[in-house]
Design a protein around this motif. Sequence first.
Motif, short mmCIF file in Angstrom:
data_model
loop_
_atom_site.label_atom_id
_atom_site.label_comp_id
_atom_site.label_asym_id
_atom_site.label_seq_id
_atom_site.Cartn_x
_atom_site.Cartn_y
_atom_site.Cartn_z
N VAL A 68 -27.94 -46.19 -18.68
CA VAL A 68 -28.86 -45.27 -19.35
C VAL A 68 -30.25 -45.23 -18.73
N ILE A 69 -30.68 -46.31 -18.06
CA ILE A 69 -32.04 -46.33 -17.50
C ILE A 69 -32.03 -46.23 -15.98
N GLY A 70 -31.16 -46.98 -15.32
CA GLY A 70 -31.10 -46.92 -13.85
C GLY A 70 -30.79 -48.27 -13.26
N GLU A 71 -30.69 -48.32 -11.95
CA GLU A 71 -30.32 -49.55 -11.28
C GLU A 71 -31.40 -50.62 -11.42
N ILE A 72 -30.94 -51.86 -11.53
CA ILE A 72 -31.83 -53.01 -11.69
C ILE A 72 -32.10 -53.62 -10.32
N SER A 73 -33.37 -53.79 -9.99
CA SER A 73 -33.73 -54.30 -8.66
C SER A 73 -34.04 -55.79 -8.66
N GLU A 74 -34.43 -56.33 -9.82
CA GLU A 74 -34.76 -57.76 -9.89
C GLU A 74 -34.42 -58.28 -11.28
N ILE A 75 -33.91 -59.50 -11.34
CA ILE A 75 -33.52 -60.07 -12.62
C ILE A 75 -33.73 -61.58 -12.58
N THR A 76 -34.28 -62.13 -13.65
CA THR A 76 -34.52 -63.57 -13.74
C THR A 76 -34.37 -64.01 -15.18
N ALA A 77 -34.14 -65.30 -15.40
CA ALA A 77 -33.85 -65.76 -16.76
C ALA A 77 -34.32 -67.18 -17.00
N LEU A 78 -34.54 -67.52 -18.26
CA LEU A 78 -34.84 -68.87 -18.72
C LEU A 78 -33.78 -69.27 -19.74
N ARG A 79 -33.37 -70.52 -19.69
CA ARG A 79 -32.29 -71.01 -20.54
C ARG A 79 -32.84 -71.69 -21.79
N ASN A 109 -20.49 -61.32 -23.10
CA ASN A 109 -21.22 -60.36 -23.92
C ASN A 109 -22.34 -59.63 -23.18
N LEU A 110 -23.24 -60.39 -22.55
CA LEU A 110 -24.41 -59.77 -21.93
C LEU A 110 -24.06 -58.86 -20.76
N VAL A 111 -22.89 -59.08 -20.16
CA VAL A 111 -22.47 -58.21 -19.06
C VAL A 111 -22.37 -56.77 -19.55
N HIS A 112 -22.02 -56.58 -20.84
CA HIS A 112 -22.00 -55.24 -21.43
C HIS A 112 -23.41 -54.65 -21.51
N ASP A 113 -24.36 -55.45 -22.01
CA ASP A 113 -25.72 -54.95 -22.17
C ASP A 113 -26.36 -54.63 -20.82
N ILE A 114 -26.08 -55.48 -19.82
CA ILE A 114 -26.57 -55.21 -18.47
C ILE A 114 -26.02 -53.88 -17.97
N ASP A 115 -24.73 -53.66 -18.22
CA ASP A 115 -24.12 -52.42 -17.75
C ASP A 115 -24.71 -51.21 -18.46
#
Length: 336
Positions: free
Chosen positions: A177-188, A166-172
Amino acid sequence: MKRILVVGGGLIGIRHMQAVQAHAGCRMVGLVDPDMTIQADVPRFVTMADVTDPVDGVIIATPTPLHAPHGLEAAGRGWHMLIEKPVAASLEGAKELESVLRRKNIRSLVGHHRRYHALVQQLKSSLADGVIGDVVNVSVLWCMRKPDAYFEENWRSVSGSPIMINLVHDIDILRFVIGEISEITALRGQSRRGGARIESGAIALTFENGAVGSVTFSDITPSPWGFEAGTGENPNIGTTHQDMMWITGTKGAISFPSMTLWKGTDWGRAAEPVALSPALNEKTPLEAQLDHFLNVIDGAKPLIDVADAIVTLGLAEALETQLASQTSNSNETKCP
């Protein structure tokens, strides 16, 4: 008339098959799936090797771990392909596929079909036109409760993380619409169904243009907030028409999918809504994607090919790796 083969008879594969059957520019070669109990009034094949009829394009809608192997097999037959998202289960597999496609001059399209949604196109062009000035931040919610049967006796019970499904869609969409993502981090978040599968979490992002964002996700929580619920684009998910993405800029803000535009000056005066008519789909995004695939077969530039989809996959894979390294009850990130 383009001769189209569909590989994979699951939920999305059947929707692809129905779209092909209804399209005036297509002829359905058949459905490839080893499960011959699937109800489909089309020629049936257990494997692609069984297909002897000519094929102009193949739609690969099998489980994610099979995307790259099936893409390579189709490339060996010389078939142009529309391959479902994520393009592969790993970056290594995706890069191998991209290399083969480039070497064999085979055209590809990847099934990030939300790029064809009229509202997504409108959002992209509105931001590019500067209706809210420079984008500063974005917040996204994807919170659904998947039924227990969704995970029963299949690959999703172990590897069915909402990141890749699912989230792969939102990331895309954020890239689009906004631009390339340079950094990404997450908490579970804590697992609630009793297994080791990733179920929920929170993501922080930085974009190359200086904007920042957050995504909160869960497949264990019934709620009205998510792309499918908000837009009504998936017949298997209930429609709520609630916003699920909020974007702020230096001159205003906009919420999606209502496309509510807000304009203001500073906090001394309340921001005011500005009339903005939401765009309407002339066709469903899946049907529009099929139209485009037929053009890609003829040589048109793809809206997102395997090479482009590798970027989205790389971000999703980075998230999976981060979240998998955290236990659902980890104390590593707790404040003292």
